[in-house]
Design a protein around this motif. Structure first.
Motif, PDB file in Angstrom:
ATOM      1  N   ASP A   1      22.337 -16.407   0.740  1.00  0.00           N
ATOM      2  CA  ASP A   1      21.970 -15.349  -0.211  1.00  0.00           C
ATOM      3  C   ASP A   1      20.467 -15.332  -0.444  1.00  0.00           C
ATOM      4  N   LYS A   2      19.882 -16.516  -0.597  1.00  0.00           N
ATOM      5  CA  LYS A   2      18.438 -16.589  -0.823  1.00  0.00           C
ATOM      6  C   LYS A   2      17.669 -16.082   0.394  1.00  0.00           C
ATOM      7  N   MET A   3      18.104 -16.481   1.580  1.00  0.00           N
ATOM      8  CA  MET A   3      17.434 -16.049   2.801  1.00  0.00           C
ATOM      9  C   MET A   3      17.548 -14.539   2.965  1.00  0.00           C
ATOM     10  N   ARG A   4      18.723 -13.994   2.688  1.00  0.00           N
ATOM     11  CA  ARG A   4      18.936 -12.556   2.803  1.00  0.00           C
ATOM     12  C   ARG A   4      18.030 -11.805   1.829  1.00  0.00           C
ATOM     13  N   ALA A   5      17.927 -12.303   0.594  1.00  0.00           N
ATOM     14  CA  ALA A   5      17.073 -11.661  -0.402  1.00  0.00           C
ATOM     15  C   ALA A   5      15.609 -11.733   0.023  1.00  0.00           C
ATOM     16  N   LYS A   6      15.195 -12.868   0.581  1.00  0.00           N
ATOM     17  CA  LYS A   6      13.815 -13.015   1.037  1.00  0.00           C
ATOM     18  C   LYS A   6      13.508 -12.034   2.164  1.00  0.00           C
ATOM     19  N   LEU A   7      14.419 -11.933   3.134  1.00  0.00           N
ATOM     20  CA  LEU A   7      14.208 -11.014   4.250  1.00  0.00           C
ATOM     21  C   LEU A   7      14.167  -9.564   3.787  1.00  0.00           C
ATOM     22  N   GLU A   8      15.036  -9.211   2.845  1.00  0.00           N
ATOM     23  CA  GLU A   8      15.030  -7.843   2.316  1.00  0.00           C
ATOM     24  C   GLU A   8      13.729  -7.550   1.590  1.00  0.00           C
ATOM     25  N   ALA A   9      13.213  -8.522   0.839  1.00  0.00           N
ATOM     26  CA  ALA A   9      11.945  -8.333   0.136  1.00  0.00           C
ATOM     27  C   ALA A   9      10.801  -8.168   1.135  1.00  0.00           C
ATOM     28  N   GLU A  10      10.827  -8.952   2.203  1.00  0.00           N
ATOM     29  CA  GLU A  10       9.786  -8.826   3.221  1.00  0.00           C
ATOM     30  C   GLU A  10       9.848  -7.456   3.898  1.00  0.00           C
ATOM     31  N   LYS A  11      11.052  -6.977   4.170  1.00  0.00           N
ATOM     32  CA  LYS A  11      11.202  -5.657   4.784  1.00  0.00           C
ATOM     33  C   LYS A  11      10.691  -4.561   3.852  1.00  0.00           C
TER      34      LYS A  11
END
Length: 73
Positions: free
Chosen positions: A49-59
Motif C-alpha cells: 500500500d505504501k509503495m503504491r501510494a508513493k508511485l501514484e504520488a510520483e506519477k
C-alpha cells in the motif's frame, strides 16, 4: 491501513487467542506459526500500500510539471 492488512491482523489476533486457549503443545505451536504468517501477510500488504501510494504520488508530480516552451531563434 488497507482493509486487507486489517483482515490479516485480525486473523493473527484470532490465531494468538487460539494459541492461548490451546491445551496441546502442537496445537499451540501451529496457532503461533499461523499468527506469524498472518502478520507477515499484513506487513507485506502494508508495504504494498505504501509503495503504491508513493508511485501514484510520483506519477501525479510528473504529470503536474509544465513543459518549458522552446525559445524561438
Amino acid at each position: 491501513m488497507s482493509a486487507q492488512a486489517e483482515f490479516y491482523r485480525a486473523r493473527a489476533e484470532d490465531a494468538r487467542a487460539a494459541a492461548d486457549s490451546a491445551t496441546l503443545d502442537n496445537v499451540r505451536d501451529r496457532c503461533l506459526r499461523s499468527a506469524i504468517a498472518w502478520e507477515a501477510m499484513a506487513d507485506r500488504a502494508t508495504r504494498g500500500d505504501k509503495m503504491r501510494a508513493k508511485l501514484e504520488a510520483e506519477k501525479r508530480a510528473l504529470n503536474s510539471i509544465q513543459p518549458v516552451p522552446a525559445i524561438a531563434e
